[in-house]
Design a protein around this motif. Structure first.
Motif, PDB file in Angstrom:
ATOM      1  N   MET A   1       1.401  -0.956   0.204  1.00  0.00           N
ATOM      2  CA  MET A   1       0.238  -0.053   0.091  1.00  0.00           C
ATOM      3  C   MET A   1       0.738   1.130  -0.249  1.00  0.00           C
ATOM      4  O   MET A   1       2.064   1.626   0.629  1.00  0.00           O
ATOM      5  N   PRO A   2       0.757   2.035  -0.635  1.00  0.00           N
ATOM      6  CA  PRO A   2       1.650   3.321  -1.221  1.00  0.00           C
ATOM      7  C   PRO A   2       0.870   3.777   0.310  1.00  0.00           C
ATOM      8  O   PRO A   2       0.096   4.226   1.346  1.00  0.00           O
ATOM      9  N   LYS A   3       2.246   4.563   0.739  1.00  0.00           N
ATOM     10  CA  LYS A   3       2.145   5.673   1.476  1.00  0.00           C
ATOM     11  C   LYS A   3       2.227   6.871   1.462  1.00  0.00           C
ATOM     12  O   LYS A   3       1.348   7.076   0.410  1.00  0.00           O
ATOM     13  N   THR A   4       1.039   7.629   2.512  1.00  0.00           N
ATOM     14  CA  THR A   4       0.606   9.029   2.568  1.00  0.00           C
ATOM     15  C   THR A   4       1.432   9.903   3.467  1.00  0.00           C
ATOM     16  O   THR A   4       1.233   9.833   4.611  1.00  0.00           O
ATOM     17  N   VAL A   5       0.984  11.041   3.045  1.00  0.00           N
ATOM     18  CA  VAL A   5       1.583  12.195   3.940  1.00  0.00           C
ATOM     19  C   VAL A   5       0.275  13.445   3.438  1.00  0.00           C
ATOM     20  O   VAL A   5       0.047  13.634   2.770  1.00  0.00           O
ATOM     21  N   LEU A   6       0.519  14.131   5.035  1.00  0.00           N
ATOM     22  CA  LEU A   6      -0.327  15.085   4.834  1.00  0.00           C
ATOM     23  C   LEU A   6       0.597  16.859   5.124  1.00  0.00           C
ATOM     24  O   LEU A   6       1.468  16.421   5.967  1.00  0.00           O
ATOM     25  N   ILE A   7      -0.036  17.281   4.273  1.00  0.00           N
ATOM     26  CA  ILE A   7       0.989  18.938   4.276  1.00  0.00           C
ATOM     27  C   ILE A   7      -0.039  19.727   4.590  1.00  0.00           C
ATOM     28  O   ILE A   7      -0.407  19.939   3.364  1.00  0.00           O
ATOM     29  N   THR A   8       0.582  21.137   4.827  1.00  0.00           N
ATOM     30  CA  THR A   8      -0.023  22.052   5.336  1.00  0.00           C
ATOM     31  C   THR A   8       0.134  23.456   4.363  1.00  0.00           C
ATOM     32  O   THR A   8       1.754  23.426   4.119  1.00  0.00           O
ATOM     33  N   GLY A   9      -0.023  23.933   4.526  1.00  0.00           N
ATOM     34  CA  GLY A   9       0.143  25.358   3.410  1.00  0.00           C
ATOM     35  C   GLY A   9       0.639  24.989   2.168  1.00  0.00           C
ATOM     36  O   GLY A   9       1.995  24.803   2.081  1.00  0.00           O
ATOM     37  N   THR A  10      -0.386  24.118   0.973  1.00  0.00           N
ATOM     38  CA  THR A  10       0.143  23.913  -0.195  1.00  0.00           C
ATOM     39  C   THR A  10      -0.698  24.813  -1.474  1.00  0.00           C
ATOM     40  O   THR A  10       0.010  23.784  -2.253  1.00  0.00           O
ATOM     41  N   SER A  11      -1.138  25.999  -0.862  1.00  0.00           N
ATOM     42  CA  SER A  11      -1.450  27.125  -1.676  1.00  0.00           C
ATOM     43  C   SER A  11      -0.188  27.315  -2.868  1.00  0.00           C
ATOM     44  O   SER A  11      -0.333  27.917  -4.582  1.00  0.00           O
ATOM     45  N   SER A  12       1.494  27.218  -1.726  1.00  0.00           N
ATOM     46  CA  SER A  12       1.953  28.017  -2.975  1.00  0.00           C
ATOM     47  C   SER A  12       3.393  27.030  -2.560  1.00  0.00           C
ATOM     48  O   SER A  12       3.275  26.888  -2.066  1.00  0.00           O
ATOM     49  N   GLY A  13       4.983  27.823  -3.256  1.00  0.00           N
ATOM     50  CA  GLY A  13       5.950  27.583  -2.450  1.00  0.00           C
ATOM     51  C   GLY A  13       6.246  26.334  -2.008  1.00  0.00           C
ATOM     52  O   GLY A  13       5.938  25.186  -2.498  1.00  0.00           O
ATOM     53  N   VAL A  14       6.653  26.473  -0.810  1.00  0.00           N
ATOM     54  CA  VAL A  14       7.578  24.869  -1.040  1.00  0.00           C
ATOM     55  C   VAL A  14       6.299  23.558  -0.898  1.00  0.00           C
ATOM     56  O   VAL A  14       6.216  22.771  -0.552  1.00  0.00           O
ATOM     57  N   GLY A  15       4.929  24.107   0.345  1.00  0.00           N
ATOM     58  CA  GLY A  15       4.211  23.517   0.238  1.00  0.00           C
ATOM     59  C   GLY A  15       3.377  22.590  -1.203  1.00  0.00           C
ATOM     60  O   GLY A  15       3.328  21.788  -1.737  1.00  0.00           O
ATOM     61  N   TYR A  16       3.263  23.909  -1.845  1.00  0.00           N
ATOM     62  CA  TYR A  16       3.207  23.183  -3.601  1.00  0.00           C
ATOM     63  C   TYR A  16       3.492  21.906  -3.736  1.00  0.00           C
ATOM     64  O   TYR A  16       3.948  21.440  -4.649  1.00  0.00           O
ATOM     65  N   ALA A  17       5.430  22.741  -3.612  1.00  0.00           N
ATOM     66  CA  ALA A  17       6.274  22.167  -4.401  1.00  0.00           C
ATOM     67  C   ALA A  17       6.375  20.373  -3.952  1.00  0.00           C
ATOM     68  O   ALA A  17       6.898  19.835  -4.739  1.00  0.00           O
ATOM     69  N   SER A  18       6.372  20.531  -2.987  1.00  0.00           N
ATOM     70  CA  SER A  18       6.532  19.160  -1.722  1.00  0.00           C
ATOM     71  C   SER A  18       5.464  18.119  -2.430  1.00  0.00           C
ATOM     72  O   SER A  18       5.803  16.777  -2.320  1.00  0.00           O
ATOM     73  N   VAL A  19       4.215  18.730  -2.294  1.00  0.00           N
ATOM     74  CA  VAL A  19       2.664  17.639  -2.493  1.00  0.00           C
ATOM     75  C   VAL A  19       2.819  17.300  -3.995  1.00  0.00           C
ATOM     76  O   VAL A  19       3.735  15.805  -3.869  1.00  0.00           O
ATOM     77  N   ASP A  20       3.450  17.942  -5.470  1.00  0.00           N
ATOM     78  CA  ASP A  20       4.379  17.370  -6.448  1.00  0.00           C
ATOM     79  C   ASP A  20       5.888  16.252  -6.310  1.00  0.00           C
ATOM     80  O   ASP A  20       5.520  15.044  -7.034  1.00  0.00           O
ATOM     81  N   LEU A  21       6.165  16.244  -5.501  1.00  0.00           N
ATOM     82  CA  LEU A  21       7.048  15.480  -5.214  1.00  0.00           C
ATOM     83  C   LEU A  21       6.876  14.569  -4.301  1.00  0.00           C
ATOM     84  O   LEU A  21       7.811  13.271  -4.785  1.00  0.00           O
ATOM     85  N   PHE A  22       5.864  14.583  -3.659  1.00  0.00           N
ATOM     86  CA  PHE A  22       5.980  13.352  -2.465  1.00  0.00           C
ATOM     87  C   PHE A  22       4.555  12.317  -3.658  1.00  0.00           C
ATOM     88  O   PHE A  22       4.902  11.022  -4.306  1.00  0.00           O
ATOM     89  N   ALA A  23       3.879  12.813  -4.356  1.00  0.00           N
ATOM     90  CA  ALA A  23       3.470  12.413  -5.575  1.00  0.00           C
ATOM     91  C   ALA A  23       4.234  11.420  -6.371  1.00  0.00           C
ATOM     92  O   ALA A  23       4.445  10.483  -7.114  1.00  0.00           O
ATOM     93  N   GLU A  24       5.015  12.222  -7.012  1.00  0.00           N
ATOM     94  CA  GLU A  24       6.008  11.436  -8.064  1.00  0.00           C
ATOM     95  C   GLU A  24       6.764  11.069  -7.076  1.00  0.00           C
ATOM     96  O   GLU A  24       6.940   9.646  -8.124  1.00  0.00           O
ATOM     97  N   ALA A  25       7.066   9.908  -6.377  1.00  0.00           N
ATOM     98  CA  ALA A  25       8.121   9.674  -5.456  1.00  0.00           C
ATOM     99  C   ALA A  25       7.003   8.033  -4.950  1.00  0.00           C
ATOM    100  O   ALA A  25       7.333   7.391  -4.546  1.00  0.00           O
ATOM    101  N   GLY A  26       5.568   8.341  -5.196  1.00  0.00           N
ATOM    102  CA  GLY A  26       4.605   7.746  -5.196  1.00  0.00           C
ATOM    103  C   GLY A  26       3.665   7.415  -4.375  1.00  0.00           C
ATOM    104  O   GLY A  26       2.856   6.476  -3.858  1.00  0.00           O
ATOM    105  N   TRP A  27       4.348   8.020  -3.631  1.00  0.00           N
ATOM    106  CA  TRP A  27       2.761   8.952  -1.652  1.00  0.00           C
ATOM    107  C   TRP A  27       1.579   9.401  -2.791  1.00  0.00           C
ATOM    108  O   TRP A  27       0.754   9.604  -3.725  1.00  0.00           O
ATOM    109  N   ASN A  28       1.046   9.019  -1.834  1.00  0.00           N
ATOM    110  CA  ASN A  28      -0.715  10.035  -1.437  1.00  0.00           C
ATOM    111  C   ASN A  28      -0.370  10.630  -0.922  1.00  0.00           C
ATOM    112  O   ASN A  28       0.682  10.960   0.273  1.00  0.00           O
ATOM    113  N   VAL A  29      -1.009  11.790  -0.958  1.00  0.00           N
ATOM    114  CA  VAL A  29      -1.030  13.729  -0.762  1.00  0.00           C
ATOM    115  C   VAL A  29      -2.021  13.738  -0.143  1.00  0.00           C
ATOM    116  O   VAL A  29      -2.976  14.373  -1.118  1.00  0.00           O
TER     117      VAL A  29
END
Length: 279
Positions: free
Chosen positions: A1-29
Motif C-alpha cells: 500500500m502506498p504511504k500517505t503524507v499530510l501537508i499544510t500550507g500547499t497553496s504555493s511555495g514549499v508546500g505546493y512543490a512538496s505535494v508534487d515531489l511526494f506524488a512523483e515518489a509514489g506517495w498519496n498526498v
C-alpha cells in the motif's frame, strides 16, 4: 500500500512543490490549505486529495485528518509547512498581532500534531517534519515576533522528539535560511509590515536595516522545489537526524551561531545591524 503524507500550507511555495515531489515518489498526498477557493493544479491529481485546513480552526484540522484516513486508509507522515511572518518593530506590534503569529506558527503546528498523534501511535509509528526558518536559530531585527515563534518551534520540536521516540514517531525540522523563490511569503509579510508614526526615534535604524535586508534579499534565491526536496528527504531517509539546514549561509549567521562563542556570535551579528550606532 502506498504511504500517505499530510501537508499544510500547499497553496504555493514549499508546500505546493512538496505535494508534487511526494506524488512523483509514489506517495498519496493530503494537500491542505486555508482557502478552498484557491486550490492549485497538481500534476498527479489522482494521488492528491485537496482539503481545507486552517491551522487556527481546530475543527478543520480534525476533519482533514479524518477525511485523509478515510480516503487512503492511513497517514504515515505529517509536514507542518503553513506559516507566515509578522514584520515590524516590536514596539509597533500590538498583542493581537503577536498572538496571531504564535497561533499560526506555533499553536497551529501543535494542534495539527496533536490531532494526528493518536493515529500514529495506533499504527506503530510515523514521521513529523516541521518547516522552520533560520530565524529560529538566529535573531533578526524587525521580525522579532516571527523569530520568537520559530525559536519556539525549534525548541518544541526538539523536546517533542524525545517524547515521541518512545512511540516510534520521529520529529524533525527543515530549516531554510535565505530567500526562497516561487513563494509569496516575503511579499505577504512585507505588505503587512507594521509601522507607527509616533516612533520617529527609530527612523535612522529602520532606513539602515531596510537597506541591509535589501542587500540580503538581492542574493541568490533557493527554489521552492529545492527546499521541498529536503522535506522529502527528511521524511524518507529513515534517520534520526533532527535538523536539516537548507541554504548557502552566505552571511555566515548559521556558522556563527553553531561554531563561535556567544561573544563572537554577537559581535558577528552586531556588525550587520549595529554599525555606526551611537555610544
Amino acid at each position: 500500500m502506498p504511504k500517505t503524507v499530510l501537508i499544510t500550507g500547499t497553496s504555493s511555495g514549499v508546500g505546493y512543490a512538496s505535494v508534487d515531489l511526494f506524488a512523483e515518489a509514489g506517495w498519496n498526498v493530503i494537500a491542505t490549505l486555508r482557502d478552498p477557493d484557491k486550490v492549485p493544479d497538481f500534476r498527479h491529481a489522482d494521488q492528491v486529495m485537496v482539503l481545507r485546513l486552517d491551522v487556527e480552526d481546530i475543527s478543520s484540522i480534525t476533519a482533514a485528518v479524518d477525511a485523509g484516513i478515510a480516503r487512503f486508509g492511513r497517514i504515515d507522515a505529517l509536514v507542518n509547512n503553513a506559516g507566515f511572518g509578522q514584520y515590524g518593530l516590536f514596539e509597533a506590534l500590538d498583542r493581537d498581532r503577536i498572538q496571531r503569529q504564535f497561533d499560526v506558527n506555533v499553536f497551529g503546528v501543535m494542534d495539527v500534531t496533536r490531532a494526528i498523534l493518536p493515529h500514529f501511535r495506533a499504527k506503530g509509528g510515523g514521521v513529523i517534519v516541521n518547516v522552520s526558518s533560520g530565524a529560529g536559530i538566529f535573531g533578526l531585527p524587525m521580525i522579532s515576533a516571527y523569530c520568537a515563534s520559530k525559536f519556539a518551534l525549534d525548541g518544541f520540536t526538539e523536546a517533542l522528539s524525545y517524547e515521541l521516540a518512545s512511540q516510534n514517531i520521529i520529529a524533525k525540522l527543515v530549516i531554510p535560511h535565505g530567500g526562497i523563490d516561487q513563494t509569496r511569503f516575503h511579499e505577504r509579510s512585507a505588505a503587512d509590515f507594521v509601522s507607527d508614526d509616533r516612533l520617529k526615534d527609530y527612523d535612522a535604524f529602520l532606513a539602515r536595516t531596510r537597506a541591509m535586508f535589501g542587500k540580503m534579499a538581492g542574493g541568490r534565491l533557493m527554489s521552492a522545489g529545492y527546499v521541498a526536496g529536503v522535506v522529502v528527504q527528511a521524511v524518507t531517509d529513515d534517520s534520526r537526524q533532527l535538523r536539516y539546514f537548507v541554504g548557502d549561509d552566505a552571511r555566515g549567521f548559521i556558522k556563527a551561531r553553531q561554531h563561535n562563542s556567544d561573544e563572537d556570535y554577537m559581535a558577528h551579528m552586531r556588525g550587520f545591524f549595529e554599525a555606526d550606532m551611537p555610544g
